[in-house]
Design a protein around this motif. Structure first.
Motif, short mmCIF file in Angstrom:
data_model
loop_
_atom_site.label_atom_id
_atom_site.label_comp_id
_atom_site.label_asym_id
_atom_site.label_seq_id
_atom_site.Cartn_x
_atom_site.Cartn_y
_atom_site.Cartn_z
N VAL A 1 6.09 -13.73 1.47
CA VAL A 1 6.62 -12.43 1.86
C VAL A 1 5.43 -11.51 2.01
O VAL A 1 4.69 -11.29 1.05
CB VAL A 1 7.60 -11.88 0.79
N LEU B 1 2.89 -8.49 2.09
CA LEU B 1 2.81 -7.27 1.29
C LEU B 1 2.55 -6.04 2.14
O LEU B 1 2.67 -4.93 1.66
CB LEU B 1 1.69 -7.40 0.25
N GLY C 1 3.32 -3.21 4.80
CA GLY C 1 4.53 -2.52 5.21
C GLY C 1 4.18 -1.37 6.12
O GLY C 1 3.03 -1.18 6.46
N ILE D 1 11.40 -9.33 9.19
CA ILE D 1 12.31 -9.54 8.08
C ILE D 1 12.53 -11.05 7.95
O ILE D 1 13.00 -11.69 8.89
CB ILE D 1 13.65 -8.83 8.31
N GLU E 1 18.13 -4.96 0.95
CA GLU E 1 16.96 -4.19 0.56
C GLU E 1 16.61 -4.61 -0.86
O GLU E 1 17.47 -4.59 -1.75
CB GLU E 1 17.26 -2.69 0.58
N THR F 1 13.96 -4.16 -4.17
CA THR F 1 12.93 -3.35 -4.80
C THR F 1 12.46 -4.08 -6.04
O THR F 1 13.26 -4.41 -6.92
CB THR F 1 13.48 -1.96 -5.20
N VAL G 1 7.28 -2.44 -5.18
CA VAL G 1 7.25 -2.95 -3.81
C VAL G 1 8.67 -2.96 -3.26
O VAL G 1 9.63 -3.20 -3.99
CB VAL G 1 6.65 -4.37 -3.72
N HIS G 2 8.79 -2.65 -1.98
CA HIS G 2 10.07 -2.66 -1.29
C HIS G 2 9.99 -3.66 -0.15
O HIS G 2 9.06 -3.64 0.63
CB HIS G 2 10.39 -1.27 -0.70
N ARG G 3 10.97 -4.53 -0.07
CA ARG G 3 11.04 -5.52 1.00
C ARG G 3 12.47 -5.68 1.46
O ARG G 3 13.41 -5.29 0.76
CB ARG G 3 10.50 -6.89 0.54
N ARG G 4 12.63 -6.30 2.62
CA ARG G 4 13.96 -6.60 3.15
C ARG G 4 14.01 -8.07 3.50
O ARG G 4 13.00 -8.67 3.85
CB ARG G 4 14.23 -5.77 4.41
N LEU G 5 15.19 -8.65 3.41
CA LEU G 5 15.41 -10.01 3.86
C LEU G 5 16.81 -10.12 4.43
O LEU G 5 17.68 -9.31 4.14
CB LEU G 5 15.18 -11.05 2.75
#
Length: 168
Positions: free
Chosen positions: A21, A23, A25, A40, A113, A115, A129-133
């Protein structure tokens, strides 16, 4: 060096592959100074995966914890807190969280979303860290959850190789 530096987040699946994933953004410029927006990642519904975290420390920290929150369509679905332990200065350290199965079904598909929040033993925030999948449909997932075929019983006589009933 920072007190805590997250180096990598990886998703490990049942298959022998590993998905990294990114890092970067929209708030992290690349070497040219332009924002780098990661794609994504798409994961199949019903997949079993675990999260791998790689980090290093600028000081000794007792009680490092990782808290992840999952939000879908504005609703917090789950928050999980995992205590990773105490770590000495240095690293890199790699920790793998316990595996989890992604949900199956039309209602669970879509963008999530995520976190991730790292804290120390005193509850001080080290990094967020914030990510989306995206969870997508996988036709084989429906079959995996189907009931196995029934064994022959009184209503279904056993048959020989030519389709004739066995002699008794």
């Amino acid at each position: 060096m920072k007190d805590f530096e997250l180096l990598d987040i990886s998703l490990y699946t049942e298959e022998p592959d590993r998905r990294v994933v990114p890092l970067r953004g929209p708030d992290t410029p690349d070497a040219l100074g332009t924002p780098d927006i990661p794609a994504i990642p798409e994961l199949p519904e019903g997949a079993v995966l675990s999260i791998g975290l790689t980090f290093r420390l600028g000081r000794e920290i007792a009680g490092v914890a990782f808290e992840d929150s999952r939000i879908r369509e504005g609703t917090v679905l789950a928050t999980t807190r995992t205590v990773l332990g105490g770590f000495r200065t240095g690293g890199p350290y790699e920790v793998r969280l316990p595996p989890e199965r992604l949900p199956v079904g039309r209602a669970y598909r879509g963008v999530y979303e995520l976190t991730g929040r790292f804290t120390d033993g005193d509850g001080r925030e080290l990094q967020v860290v914030h990510r989306r999948l995206r969870v997508v449909h996988q036709p084989a997932a429906d079959k995996r959850w189907a009931a196995p075929p029934m064994a022959p019983g009184p209503a279904q006589p056993l048959s020989g190789t030519a389709g004739e009933p066995l002699a008794t």
